[in-house]
Enzyme design. Structure first.
Site, PDB file in Angstrom:
ATOM      1  N   CYS A 126       1.460   1.715  12.633  1.00 51.24           N
ATOM      2  CA  CYS A 126       2.673   2.529  12.640  1.00 51.24           C
ATOM      3  C   CYS A 126       2.770   3.397  13.888  1.00 51.24           C
ATOM      4  O   CYS A 126       3.855   3.767  14.294  1.00 51.24           O
ATOM      5  CB  CYS A 126       2.703   3.430  11.405  1.00 51.24           C
ATOM      6  SG  CYS A 126       2.256   2.558   9.928  1.00 51.24           S
ATOM      7  N   THR A 184      12.652  -7.166 -10.046  1.00 52.03           N
ATOM      8  CA  THR A 184      12.205  -8.534 -10.327  1.00 52.03           C
ATOM      9  C   THR A 184      10.900  -8.815  -9.583  1.00 52.03           C
ATOM     10  O   THR A 184      10.775  -8.506  -8.401  1.00 52.03           O
ATOM     11  CB  THR A 184      13.305  -9.538  -9.900  1.00 52.03           C
ATOM     12  OG1 THR A 184      14.484  -9.188 -10.610  1.00 52.03           O
ATOM     13  CG2 THR A 184      12.915 -10.969 -10.213  1.00 52.03           C
ATOM     14  N   SER A 244      -3.383  -3.436  -0.942  1.00 50.85           N
ATOM     15  CA  SER A 244      -2.295  -4.158  -0.268  1.00 50.85           C
ATOM     16  C   SER A 244      -2.793  -5.555   0.090  1.00 50.85           C
ATOM     17  O   SER A 244      -3.862  -5.702   0.676  1.00 50.85           O
ATOM     18  CB  SER A 244      -1.911  -3.403   0.999  1.00 50.85           C
ATOM     19  OG  SER A 244      -0.909  -4.106   1.682  1.00 50.85           O
ATOM     20  N   ASN A 270      -8.467   3.411   8.282  1.00 50.43           N
ATOM     21  CA  ASN A 270      -7.952   2.231   8.983  1.00 50.43           C
ATOM     22  C   ASN A 270      -8.186   2.279  10.485  1.00 50.43           C
ATOM     23  O   ASN A 270      -8.264   1.246  11.137  1.00 50.43           O
ATOM     24  CB  ASN A 270      -6.449   2.067   8.696  1.00 50.43           C
ATOM     25  CG  ASN A 270      -5.672   3.350   8.833  1.00 50.43           C
ATOM     26  OD1 ASN A 270      -5.979   4.347   8.185  1.00 50.43           O
ATOM     27  ND2 ASN A 270      -4.676   3.342   9.683  1.00 50.43           N
ATOM     28  N   HIS A 286      -1.744  -7.822   2.257  1.00 48.71           N
ATOM     29  CA  HIS A 286      -1.749  -8.369   3.627  1.00 48.71           C
ATOM     30  C   HIS A 286      -2.948  -7.922   4.465  1.00 48.71           C
ATOM     31  O   HIS A 286      -3.106  -8.329   5.607  1.00 48.71           O
ATOM     32  CB  HIS A 286      -0.417  -8.091   4.345  1.00 48.71           C
ATOM     33  CG  HIS A 286      -0.205  -6.683   4.823  1.00 48.71           C
ATOM     34  ND1 HIS A 286      -0.389  -6.317   6.134  1.00 48.71           N
ATOM     35  CD2 HIS A 286       0.205  -5.568   4.183  1.00 48.71           C
ATOM     36  CE1 HIS A 286      -0.096  -5.026   6.274  1.00 48.71           C
ATOM     37  NE2 HIS A 286       0.261  -4.555   5.103  1.00 48.71           N
ATOM     38  N   GLY A 320       0.811  -1.215   0.000  1.00 48.16           N
ATOM     39  CA  GLY A 320       0.000   0.000   0.000  1.00 48.16           C
ATOM     40  C   GLY A 320       0.846   1.268   0.000  1.00 48.16           C
ATOM     41  O   GLY A 320       0.572   2.206  -0.747  1.00 48.16           O
ATOM     42  N   THR A 321       1.884   1.282   0.812  1.00 48.45           N
ATOM     43  CA  THR A 321       2.701   2.495   0.932  1.00 48.45           C
ATOM     44  C   THR A 321       3.318   2.864  -0.412  1.00 48.45           C
ATOM     45  O   THR A 321       3.233   4.026  -0.847  1.00 48.45           O
ATOM     46  CB  THR A 321       3.805   2.277   1.995  1.00 48.45           C
ATOM     47  OG1 THR A 321       3.163   1.939   3.225  1.00 48.45           O
ATOM     48  CG2 THR A 321       4.656   3.514   2.187  1.00 48.45           C
ATOM     49  N   GLN A 378      -7.961  -0.632   2.984  1.00 54.22           N
ATOM     50  CA  GLN A 378      -8.791  -1.303   3.992  1.00 54.22           C
ATOM     51  C   GLN A 378     -10.100  -1.872   3.441  1.00 54.22           C
ATOM     52  O   GLN A 378     -10.843  -2.515   4.175  1.00 54.22           O
ATOM     53  CB  GLN A 378      -9.133  -0.319   5.128  1.00 54.22           C
ATOM     54  CG  GLN A 378      -7.947   0.016   6.022  1.00 54.22           C
ATOM     55  CD  GLN A 378      -7.454  -1.191   6.820  1.00 54.22           C
ATOM     56  OE1 GLN A 378      -8.166  -2.186   7.015  1.00 54.22           O
ATOM     57  NE2 GLN A 378      -6.223  -1.122   7.290  1.00 54.22           N
TER      58      GLN A 378
HETATM   59  N1  PLP Z   1      -3.248   2.706   3.795  1.00 53.62           N
HETATM   60  C1  PLP Z   1      -4.001   2.217   4.789  1.00 53.62           C
HETATM   61  C2  PLP Z   1      -5.385   2.737   4.970  1.00 53.62           C
HETATM   62  C3  PLP Z   1      -3.496   1.237   5.635  1.00 53.62           C
HETATM   63  O1  PLP Z   1      -4.255   0.758   6.623  1.00 53.62           O
HETATM   64  C4  PLP Z   1      -2.170   0.775   5.427  1.00 53.62           C
HETATM   65  C5  PLP Z   1      -1.569  -0.237   6.336  1.00 53.62           C
HETATM   66  O2  PLP Z   1      -1.660  -0.120   7.537  1.00 53.62           O
HETATM   67  C6  PLP Z   1      -1.422   1.293   4.358  1.00 53.62           C
HETATM   68  C7  PLP Z   1      -2.002   2.265   3.579  1.00 53.62           C
HETATM   69  C8  PLP Z   1      -0.028   0.825   4.062  1.00 53.62           C
HETATM   70  O3  PLP Z   1      -0.044  -0.436   3.455  1.00 53.62           O
HETATM   71  P1  PLP Z   1       1.253  -1.372   3.454  1.00 53.62           P
HETATM   72  O4  PLP Z   1       1.416  -1.863   4.851  1.00 53.62           O
HETATM   73  O5  PLP Z   1       0.936  -2.471   2.495  1.00 53.62           O
HETATM   74  O6  PLP Z   1       2.397  -0.537   2.991  1.00 53.62           O
END
Ligand code: PLP
Length: 387
Positions: free
Chosen positions: A330, A242, A204, A156, A206, A77-78, A184
């Site tokens: 985080c 890769t 994302s 989130n 996970h 996601g990031t 989310q």
């Molecule tokens: N955006 C939201 C709303 C999230 O909840 C998160 C993860 O906590 C992210 C972005 C970041 O995703 P990733 O952990 O895959 O970098």
């Protein structure tokens, strides 16, 4: 008693990450054990991997009703979020302004803060006490030099939803790009990029029972894209590096499962979340819900426990083998009050007293009952200590 390494926790932190589904792991293993080649190779042992990669792309595209070629695999996601914002600025070099909301994930907020240090202008839109956006203010904040608006689909920390279709329509009228952080949402809500009209959307794996370190960025066909990670010509030159073949295959399988089980979030998981929340609100004094009751994800409950610090609650829950969170992963572990709750007008003590329970496919009613049994005495103990 501390948990043993082989013991499974009672896990109420599914917005932080989710367990890899057994079917996802099974789909991934052949690409770690036997088919471990590099898809860019000239020989068949590597080249044969392009098929499973493209199949996974089709599955992730189907999850959001996109075309496979509109999907770029990223590391999560990031990276997807950073890439979308960066691309808007690169492809519209005369534009120097971005708009985001004050409650975005740090992947957006901190990237915007970084952009400010290199001379760009960023507007962070406020939210109301329920976590909602004022769309007229959003519209008024768009300027001739605005490159992009970024607003999340679901928060989130509180689960609050933003009206993505309406925001996309405003942006379209003003000829501004629109990105949504939808990390989310999959598996909890139906996502349709055609209907919503977004230009960019971040995902994302996970968060939907897939592996960590793999995500995707949707880029609408016809919208210009400038790569953020530059290297080899992978992903049709749109993302160097890769390919994480096992991760991509796992993401594809997770997307498929998320679509198949979508109804579950809206029925079984919602019912468990509602039971947890309603009983806590009615049986523990001094508890308030943070965020809108209705316009939110079906799995998330964010509650403040008057007069106590979240950290104390989380530690005592942990002693019982229960995982919950004080906000985004985080910021948990630090004592910083949540920027989301502060933006909603909560005072610092209420923000510091907030706990997020986020439920998922593996939670049972028995686990909810266990939390409901433990929590009142934990709160009582902490309150009597602080007196
Ligand atoms: N955006 C939201 C709303 C999230 O909840 C998160 C993860 O906590 C992210 C972005 C970041 O995703 P990733 O952990 O895959 O970098």
């Amino acid at each position: 008693m501390p948990m043993q390494p082989d013991q499974q926790p009672i896990y109420f932190d599914n917005n932080a990450t989710t367990r890899v589904a057994p079917g996802v792991l099974e789909a991934m293993l052949p690409f770690l054990r036997e088919q471990w080649g590099n898809p860019s190779s000239i020989y068949g042992f590597g080249r044969q991997l392009t098929k499973p990669l493209e199949l996974a792309r089709e599955k992730v595209a189907a999850l959001i009703n996109a075309e496979p070629r509109e999907i770029i695999f990223t590391s999560g996601g990031t990276e997807s979020i950073n890439s979308a914002l960066q691309s808007a600025l690169q492809t519209r070099p005369q534009k120097t302004h971005l708009i985001a909301t004050a409650v975005e994930h740090s992947a957006t907020i901190k990237f915007c803060a970084h952009l400010k240090t290199v001379g760009l202008d960023v507007t962070l839109l406020p939210v109301d006490a329920e976590g909602g956006l004022d769309l007229r203010l959003l519209e008024r904040s768009i300027r001739p030099e605005t490159a992009m608006v970024s607003a999340m689909l679901a928060n989130n920390e509180t689960g609050v939803l933003f009206p993505i279709e309406e925001i996309a329509a405003i942006c379209r009228n003003k000829n501004v790009l629109f990105h949504t952080d939808a990390v989310q949402a999959p598996g909890k809500l139906q996502i349709d990029v055609r209907e919503s009209g977004v230009d960019f959307l971040s995902l994302s794996a996970h968060k939907l029972y897939g592996p960590k370190g793999i995500g995707a960025l949707y880029v609408k066909r016809g919208v210009k894209y400038h790569p953020y990670i530059i290297g080899g010509g992978q992903e049709q030159g749109r993302r160097g590096g890769t390919e994480n073949v096992a991760g991509i295959v796992g993401f594809g399988r997770a997307a498929e499962l998320a679509m198949a089980h979508l109804g579950e979030a809206d029925t079984r998981i919602r019912a468990l979340r509602d039971k947890l929340e309603t009983v806590i609100l009615s049986s523990v004094p001094g508890v308030t819900r943070n965020g809108s009751k209705e316009a939110r994800l079906p799995n998330t409950s964010n509650l403040s426990f008057e007069g106590i610090e979240a950290e104390g609650i989380l530690l005592l829950l942990d002693e019982q083998g229960i995982c919950a969170s004080s906000g985004s992963a985080c910021t948990s572990g630090s004592l910083d009050p949540s920027h989301v709750l502060l933006a909603m007008g909560c005072d610092v003590s209420r923000a510091r007293a907030s706990i997020r329970f986020s439920l998922g496919s593996y939670n049972t009613e028995h686990e909810v009952d266990f939390v409901l049994k433990q929590l009142p005495s934990i709160i009582e103990k902490l309150r009597s200590r602080s007196h």
